[in-house]
Every structure is written in C-alpha cells, then in structure tokens.
Design an enzyme around this catalytic site. Structure first.
Site, short mmCIF file in Angstrom:
data_model
loop_
_atom_site.label_atom_id
_atom_site.label_comp_id
_atom_site.label_asym_id
_atom_site.label_seq_id
_atom_site.Cartn_x
_atom_site.Cartn_y
_atom_site.Cartn_z
N ARG A 122 0.79 -1.33 0.10
CA ARG A 122 -0.13 0.00 -0.02
C ARG A 122 0.83 1.20 0.23
O ARG A 122 1.89 1.33 0.88
CB ARG A 122 -1.00 -0.04 1.20
CG ARG A 122 -2.07 0.86 1.01
CD ARG A 122 -3.11 1.05 2.40
NE ARG A 122 -2.25 1.66 3.22
CZ ARG A 122 -2.27 1.23 4.69
NH1 ARG A 122 -2.72 0.44 4.93
NH2 ARG A 122 -1.50 2.12 5.39
N GLU A 142 4.51 7.07 2.43
CA GLU A 142 5.37 5.77 2.68
C GLU A 142 5.06 4.95 1.64
O GLU A 142 3.84 4.87 1.28
CB GLU A 142 5.48 5.48 4.15
CG GLU A 142 4.04 5.03 4.66
CD GLU A 142 4.28 3.88 5.61
OE1 GLU A 142 5.36 3.27 5.89
OE2 GLU A 142 3.26 3.75 6.30
N ASN A 144 4.26 0.81 2.00
CA ASN A 144 4.10 -0.43 2.96
C ASN A 144 4.26 -1.74 2.16
O ASN A 144 3.75 -2.08 1.17
CB ASN A 144 2.81 -0.38 3.49
CG ASN A 144 2.67 0.91 4.49
OD1 ASN A 144 3.77 0.95 5.70
ND2 ASN A 144 1.96 1.66 4.43
N SER A 149 -2.90 -2.96 5.91
CA SER A 149 -4.16 -3.20 6.39
C SER A 149 -5.19 -2.54 5.85
O SER A 149 -5.04 -1.71 5.08
CB SER A 149 -4.16 -3.42 7.80
OG SER A 149 -3.86 -2.16 8.62
N LYS A 310 11.92 3.07 5.61
CA LYS A 310 11.94 4.45 5.42
C LYS A 310 13.27 4.95 4.94
O LYS A 310 13.43 5.68 4.20
CB LYS A 310 11.64 5.21 6.75
CG LYS A 310 10.46 4.98 7.65
CD LYS A 310 9.01 5.58 7.00
CE LYS A 310 7.87 4.97 7.69
NZ LYS A 310 7.49 3.69 8.27
N LYS A 368 11.65 10.42 11.13
CA LYS A 368 11.17 9.07 11.06
C LYS A 368 12.19 7.91 11.16
O LYS A 368 13.09 7.74 10.66
CB LYS A 368 10.29 8.56 9.76
CG LYS A 368 9.23 9.50 9.25
CD LYS A 368 8.46 8.84 8.20
CE LYS A 368 7.74 9.83 7.42
NZ LYS A 368 6.91 9.00 6.53
N GLU A 372 7.45 0.51 11.82
CA GLU A 372 5.99 0.45 10.93
C GLU A 372 4.91 0.49 12.16
O GLU A 372 5.20 0.26 13.18
CB GLU A 372 5.87 -0.73 10.05
CG GLU A 372 6.94 -0.92 8.97
CD GLU A 372 6.61 0.12 8.03
OE1 GLU A 372 5.57 0.74 7.72
OE2 GLU A 372 7.66 0.64 7.42
N GLY A 373 3.77 0.68 11.62
CA GLY A 373 2.69 0.51 12.54
C GLY A 373 1.95 1.70 13.39
O GLY A 373 1.25 1.75 14.05
N ARG A 454 -8.18 7.42 4.97
CA ARG A 454 -8.09 7.63 6.36
C ARG A 454 -8.01 9.03 6.70
O ARG A 454 -7.18 9.74 6.09
CB ARG A 454 -6.79 6.99 7.11
CG ARG A 454 -6.98 5.40 7.11
CD ARG A 454 -5.58 4.91 7.50
NE ARG A 454 -4.54 4.94 6.68
CZ ARG A 454 -3.11 4.84 7.12
NH1 ARG A 454 -2.61 4.23 8.01
NH2 ARG A 454 -2.23 5.28 6.02
P1 ADP Z 1 4.23 4.18 9.83
O1 ADP Z 1 4.89 3.07 8.71
O2 ADP Z 1 4.48 3.90 11.24
O3 ADP Z 1 2.66 3.98 9.45
P2 ADP Z 1 4.15 6.70 8.52
O4 ADP Z 1 5.58 7.27 7.74
O5 ADP Z 1 3.02 6.54 7.58
O6 ADP Z 1 4.91 5.39 9.25
O7 ADP Z 1 3.73 7.83 9.60
C1 ADP Z 1 2.93 7.61 10.29
C2 ADP Z 1 1.86 9.03 10.06
O8 ADP Z 1 2.54 10.26 10.28
C3 ADP Z 1 1.27 8.93 8.72
O9 ADP Z 1 -0.12 8.19 8.67
C4 ADP Z 1 1.03 10.44 8.44
O10 ADP Z 1 -0.13 10.82 9.08
C5 ADP Z 1 1.98 10.76 9.33
N1 ADP Z 1 3.16 11.54 8.49
C6 ADP Z 1 4.24 10.81 8.17
N2 ADP Z 1 5.12 11.27 7.25
C7 ADP Z 1 4.45 12.78 7.30
C8 ADP Z 1 4.97 13.83 6.35
N3 ADP Z 1 6.02 14.04 5.70
N4 ADP Z 1 4.03 14.81 6.40
C9 ADP Z 1 2.71 14.82 7.07
N5 ADP Z 1 2.50 14.03 8.01
C10 ADP Z 1 3.31 12.53 7.75
MG MG Z 2 4.11 2.04 7.29
MG MG Z 3 1.86 4.65 7.63
#
Ligand code: ADP
Ligand code: MG
Ligand code: MG
Length: 478
Positions: A122, A142, A144, A149, A310, A368, A372-373, A454
C-alpha cells in the site's frame, strides 16, 4: 477548497445519519474488537459519516503510479548489493533491522527455495498545497510492503457511503453524487492475489497461513480475507501467531515445505512481524526464520520487508537512484513528482546539513525511524529536543522528511458512537498486488488492489486507524 454545504446538517439529521451509518457498519462486519481481551465484543469501526472531497486528477494519478511502484519494489527486493549497502549500514544502529537482515543473509547463503513472491503493498499519500499555490498535489508518505491493512474495512466503508448518503442527500447536495464515489474492490483483490499465489504454489491440499498478532483488535478486516478466500476461491486459511508457529511448525527435511498441524502451507501472509513488539522473545524470531527458510510463498519475503524501510524511501529520492531501476523516463518523472523532500540524518555531509536545518526550522519537518505501525515519528517542535538528546549513531537510524501540508478540509466522523466534527486531514492509500517469479525474471501479476482513505483531526500528527488516530473514510472525487 470545496463546497461542503452538506456539513451544515441539522442536529436531527445528523443523529439519523449517525444511526444509519453505525447500524450499516454493525450489520456488514465493518467492525473492530472493543478490547483485545474481550474476544466476543465488537464496536463499529471508526468511520467518517461523509466521504471526503479528493481531487479526481490526483486520485487517478495515484492509481497510475501503483504498477510502477510495485515493479520498483520488486526490483529493489532482488538487488542484493543495494540491500547490503542501504540496510547493512543500519544494522549497527537498529536492532530490529539487524535481526531481519541476518535472516535475509542466512537464508540467502543457505539457498532460497521459493522463487515466487507475493506483494500486497500500500502506497500512502497526503495532498500537499505548496505555499502560493492554488492546486494541491499528492505527496507520498510511505510505501508499505508488509501487513498493509484495512483493505476489507475500507471497501466496506466505500459501500457504506454509497448506501447511507443517498438516503438523505442525493437530491439535495450538488457535490454528493454517487458517480463521484469510486468503486473499491480492495476487499476481493487482496484475497484474489493470495489465491493466485496459492495456485502457483501448486499443491491442492495446502492451506494459506495468516501470521497474526496475539490480541488483534482489527481481526475482522483480516477475517474478511479468510472468508473471501474460502467463498471465492475454495482455499482454507489458518491463523497463527509467531509463537504458535515456532511451537507447531516444522520444515519437511527433503522439500522444505512448511508444515503446521500436519498441513502444508502454500502462502505465508504476514499481518504481524513488522514491529519489535511482535518478537518479545527469540521464539518469535525462530518462527520468522522457519518461514523464510521454507518453500512457502511469502507475503512478504524478508527482502521485501527490508526494502520497505523508510531509509530506502529516502535513498530513492537521491538523484539518479530511480533511473537505475526504471527505464522509462516519464515513469521516473511521475514517481519523483510525488516525493516530498527526504534527507539522511547520518554522519554524511548531507546528514549534517539536514540535522542543522531541522534544528533551525523544525516546523517544516518530521523525523522517522525505521519502524512500522504508527506512533513512532517525531514531529516539528519536538525535533530539536530529540536531536539534542541523541548520539550521532542514534540519529543515523532516522530519516528527515518535509512535512506534507494539506489544504483545509472538514468532515464529521464517528468513533465508538461519539460524533466529532472539525478540520481534518485525509491520507490516501493505494493497494498494489504483485507476484514475481525469479526463475525467468517474470512478472506474473502487477495490478491495482483498490484504495483506502483515512481521515484524522488536523491537530493530530500520526495517522493509524488501529492506533486510534484516524477513521476510515472514502474519497468523493471532485
Ligand atoms: P508508519 O509506517 O508508522 O505508518 P508513516 O510514515 O506512515 O509511518 O507515518 C505515520 C503517520 O504520520 C502518517 O500516517 C501520517 O499521518 C504522518 N506523516 C508521516 N510522514 C508525514 C509527512 N511527511 N508529512 C505529514 N505527515 C506525515
Ligand atoms: Mg508503514
Ligand atoms: Mg503509515
């Protein structure tokens, strides 16, 4: 941004809409467990009452990117030198990645027994409105490669919006039109991908294994995959935790088939194993190694999981890297157009510059780690303190990313019966289904899987539904 006149709903109509939405959700398995200890009690999944406006052009652009990303990640998962360089360097600073990397290296030495791999990915995006710009474009949050899920609950939410909105709104609102709600086949496409991999495994009596967490609240999103696999494809699915797999599983000495409870496993589909929390002891790691060594088709292989880090996303943004994997220049341009600024935080000159920038203007960034998660990132004003506290080695396990800044948008959502109205941010996820066969470098399947939207309160940084930050939504294409 959009005409959202329908949000001026009267209290009476809002309570009718809420009741209709909740009952539809409860009747159709759009549910989660109330509490992981209460196995027989469910509540409607957190959902939006209205679909959220999303530019059609950007939605379609995201769909078009998916096959390119699917193939890119497949190629990355097969590039040993790349994995060795990018992930190998992180093993000193990240225990979890080190353990995964060791499994990757050891199984590679022993010889990989299964040449087919299944990816149920995803790719996640948030709309970004650049300063002084009037048009928002998607930027990738990102990609995945493990445990992506909400495919089932997302498709159900698309259906819910198609049902409950017309009841009150379709002749009234100029924007809430049924044609603006795209079909979402994520609920059937992920099981279809698993079924295809099962077929390719080629053993009629084999079953699919879903690797689960011990107390999963989001079990019904997963159960739908199991039921559709049975209903549409006549394939059985077994649910086991990593602990149970090391207790009950073994490899056939001759064929390396994975045998659990006397059943041969065709596909090992991970909905666990992406976090250190999933491996409280060495036993869980033994289960992961057992699966990786086996002949079962993995979704994902450890290599696929590693390239979902990441850090890899940051390296892909370095000029010249995409070109090594993608021959069509227009595909390269398309992918790059959705990359936010990404920077290393290691001891390289670029890393030092980025760390300095993050200290000076933290409001522009998110940090970051390789996790994950949800719930792991460090946002804006918290960055300076975090950076000052960290050793250089600790800092190197993070990447820095530009904060994506979406246009203003409002919606009304409901969580455990409680209505919340306000400014929101939506994150679009596009599912991808990919089956590769390394014997002839073949791409057996490279398809779109459907989508997920979401939505969360604007003041919330993080985004997970399961982690309690966001609700499941569907796009209203405008
Ligand atoms: P994970 O793998 O834990 O889901 P993400 O990279 O998706 O990690 O980060 C978790 C959440 O943080 C995302 O769902 C988003 O809401 C927020 N986020 C992550 N990166 C950004 C970004 N560059 N700008 C704004 N919000 C972000
Ligand atoms: Mg992720
Ligand atoms: Mg995410």
């Amino acid at each position: 941004m959009t005409n959202v006149e329908y949000l001026e709903i009267s209290p009476t109509n809002l309570s009718i809409l809420k009741e209709q939405a909740i009952d539809w959700a409860l009747s159709h398995g759009l549910v989660i467990r109330t509490n992981s200890n209460l196995s027989s009690t469910t509540v409607h999944a957190p959902i939006s009452l209205f679909p959220s406006p999303f530019p059609k052009k950007e939605f379609e652009f995201a769909l078009g990117l998916q096959p390119i990303f699917n193939l890119l990640f497949h190629k990355l998962s097969r590039d040993h030198e790349f994995i060795e360089k990018v992930i190998g360097e992180l093993t000193d600073v990240d225990d979890f990645l080190e353990k995964l990397y060791n499994i990757y290296i050891n199984v590679r030495k022993e010889g990989v027994t299964q040449q087919i791999s299944l990816g149920l990915h995803r790719s996640d995006y948030i709309l970004h409105l650049a300063p002084n710009s009037t048009e928002a474009h998607i930027q990738q949050v990102e990609f995945n490669t493990i445990s992506s899920s909400f495919s089932s609950l997302s498709a159900l939410t698309s259906e819910l919006h198609k049902y409950v909105i017309p009841l009150q709104y379709f002749d009234v609102s100029p924007t809430l039109k049924i044609d603006a709600l795209p079909t979402n086949e994520a609920m059937i496409n992920l099981p279809k991908g698993i079924a295809k991999a099962h077929q390719l495994y080629g053993s009629e009596n084999a079953v699919v294994l879903m690797v689960i967490q011990p107390a999963e609240r989001n079990a019904f999103d997963q159960r739908w995959i199991e039921y559709i696999l049975m209903n549409n494809h006549k394939i059985h699915l077994m649910r086991k935790t990593l602990f149970e797999i090391q207790r009950d599983g073994e490899l056939d000495k001759d064929t390396k088939a994975l045998i659990i409870d006397n059943k041969e496993i065709s596909v090992a589909y991970f909905r666990s194993g992406y976090s250190p929390k999933d491996h409280p002891t060495g036993k869980e790691w033994n289960a992961r190694l057992l699966i990786e060594r086996s002949k079962a088709i993995k979704c994902p292989t450890v290599a696929y999981q590693l390239v979902g880090a990441k850090k890899v996303q940051q390296v892909l943004a370095v000029p010249g890297v995409l070109e090594r994997y993608i021959s069509n220049p227009s595909d390269v341009t398309k992918l790059r157009s959705c990359f936010a600024g990404l920077y290393p935080l290691d001891s390289s000159p670029e890393g030092e510059t980025a760390a300095k920038l993050a200290l000076e203007s933290p409001e522009r960034f998110v940090m970051k780690p390789q996790r994950e998660g949800g719930g792991n990132n460090i946002y804006t004003k918290d960055i300076p303190q975090a950076l000052r506290r960290m050793t250089l080695l600790e800092r190197s396990s993070y990447i820095l990313m530009d904060l994506i800044q979406p246009p203003k948008m409002s919606n009304i959502v409901v969580r455990e019966g409680e209505v919340i109205q306000g400014e929101m941010i939506s994150e679009l996820g596009i599912y991808g289904v990919f089956i590769g066969d390394n014997r002839d470098d073949g791409i057996v399947v490279n398809e779109l899987g459907g989508h997920l939207l979401r939505t969360k309160g604007r003041e919330t940084n993080e985004g997970g539904v399961a982690t309690g930050y966001s609700v499941i939504d569907s796009p209203l294409l405008i």
